[in-house]
Design an enzyme around this catalytic site. Sequence first.
Site, PDB file in Angstrom:
ATOM      1  CB  ALA A  18      13.592  51.841   1.608  1.00 16.42           C
ATOM      2  NE  ARG A  24       0.858  51.775  -8.626  1.00 13.49           N
ATOM      3  CZ  ARG A  24       1.691  51.637  -9.660  1.00 13.49           C
ATOM      4  NH1 ARG A  24       1.316  50.950 -10.712  1.00 13.49           N
ATOM      5  NH2 ARG A  24       2.891  52.175  -9.626  1.00 13.49           N
ATOM      6  CG  ASN A 192      14.742  55.854 -15.346  1.00 16.27           C
ATOM      7  OD1 ASN A 192      15.861  55.418 -15.111  1.00 16.27           O
ATOM      8  ND2 ASN A 192      14.100  56.672 -14.526  1.00 16.27           N
ATOM      9  NE  ARG A 357       6.742  21.077  15.608  1.00 21.06           N
ATOM     10  CZ  ARG A 357       6.232  21.054  16.833  1.00 21.06           C
ATOM     11  NH1 ARG A 357       5.539  19.986  17.228  1.00 21.06           N
ATOM     12  NH2 ARG A 357       6.416  22.062  17.656  1.00 21.06           N
ATOM     13  CG  ASN A 401      10.282  -0.860  14.185  1.00 17.67           C
ATOM     14  OD1 ASN A 401      10.283  -0.394  13.060  1.00 17.67           O
ATOM     15  ND2 ASN A 401       9.187  -1.321  14.764  1.00 17.67           N
ATOM     16  CG  ASN A 410       7.381  16.234  24.047  1.00 19.16           C
ATOM     17  OD1 ASN A 410       6.251  15.888  23.715  1.00 19.16           O
ATOM     18  ND2 ASN A 410       7.994  17.262  23.501  1.00 19.16           N
ATOM     19  NE  ARG A 466       0.017  -5.397  25.938  1.00 22.17           N
ATOM     20  CZ  ARG A 466       0.491  -6.387  25.194  1.00 22.17           C
ATOM     21  NH1 ARG A 466       0.159  -7.637  25.492  1.00 22.17           N
ATOM     22  NH2 ARG A 466       1.294  -6.151  24.185  1.00 22.17           N
TER      23      ARG A 466
END
Length: 491
Positions: A18, A24, A192, A357, A401, A410, A466
């Site tokens: 390695a 290249r 080879n 995620r 729901n 958060n 509200r």
Amino acid sequence: MTSLQKISDSRLSVVVLAAGLGKRMKSSEAKVLHPVLGKPIIWRVLRAIDGISKQVANLEKIHIVVGHNAEKVEAYVKQCTERKEFQCPIFFHKQEEQLGTGHALMSAQAALNNFQGNVLVVPADCPLLTSDSLTTFLLEHKEKQSDLTILSAKLENPSGYGRIVKSEQDKVLSIVEDKDASAKEKQIKEVNTSIYCFNWKTIEKGLKELKNDNKQREYYLTDLIAWSVKAGHIVNCFVIGDWRLVMGVNSRVDLQLANKFLNEIVSDHFLLEGGVTIIDPLSTWIAPEVKIEPDTIILPGCWIIGDIQIGKACTIGPHTSIEGETQIGMQTKIVQSHLEDCSIGKACYIGPFAHLRAGATLADQVRIGNFVEIKNSTIDSLSAVGHLSYVGDTTIGKDTNIGAGTITANYDHITKIKAATIIEDGASIGSNSVLVAPVKIGKNAVVAAGTVITKDVDDESLAMRRVKQENIAGWSQRRKQAGNKNKNPDK
């Protein structure tokens, strides 16, 4: 005695080369760290070698010869060993100067001093190698009692590869490099692969006698073949059936081909043996680590890369990406979405354009609609987050729901603290609500649309916050008149 028992009779060490620069590739990154279907090339090579230990009980050590970008390569492999991704002990050896493949093996020679057994030499740039192919190769070496065995392949277009030169009696004579081959030698189809198995005690002598009297002034492992033949040692070739398994990556073109070929192999496996329907394998990418159960359909444009498990009778896609460690239960449908490091139950429906995620966990029959993002949250069965919502660091109970446009706030960007939201069974969160964590919504509680929640809501309660609606008569007409007057100030 079985064939595998025959292999396990002798000791085995492996040397992985390695150290190459990989000019290249035209990259500042080490060549062997470039990914093929999600995993670095060297990971795939080491995984194949390490898998031999399951079939060959005496795989003793893996020696990695590093050079260019040595620190990065070592650091990556050490991380893998710390995560116990490889079982065999791994050792590193530095090739200070890259003076050829023979010189690279010399860099590990001291560690193999007095070793009695076989040494498998493998380049680190063959990402499609498999444990089975290497085991078959070792078995061939053992059964023929070879001193040196070359893993070769037959190519219709062998240009660029070293040719295996044989006698009329099919005996190996030498390996000639493409640039040095005569016109007749260039017609040879057997090439080879740079993968060898040596009887170390016998072949080590030849390694010590390698010369660098060539134009490149390098030491070549291929010279060991002619040396072994001349010394009267037993030299054989094992021709692999599928040349793709031993292709090397030396350029970006090779890297693209390696991804393509590995994907073909994986797709063929699922289509022929796995009972999986892949509508368009050319536009679908699936890593070999992925497990898919029968009767699942993969639609075009999918990217499924990682330690992923997909259950029976699912429909994935079109244009869906799934990454990391992800589990998907049977009969789940995922449409045009992105998932990573999450867990999905049975009979769920996700998408289109959903983003799950890390840490997202869905129980059975959960629905996640379009443009919904889920992060580090648990959603229990029969619950729904329909559309245009963000749910982070949240626990949602059963049959709950979440209305369109709901946000769990958060994260406090000033304190850098993330807080949790709890929404219990049967709750209903109205559209365009904001739940400011930490906060808890009780069982069967209702949050009215457009409400900002900053404190807990009791079970069975309605929470509504509200400004009182006020209608101003004639406002639109007066607004238009004022606008016209501004456009024409002389009137």
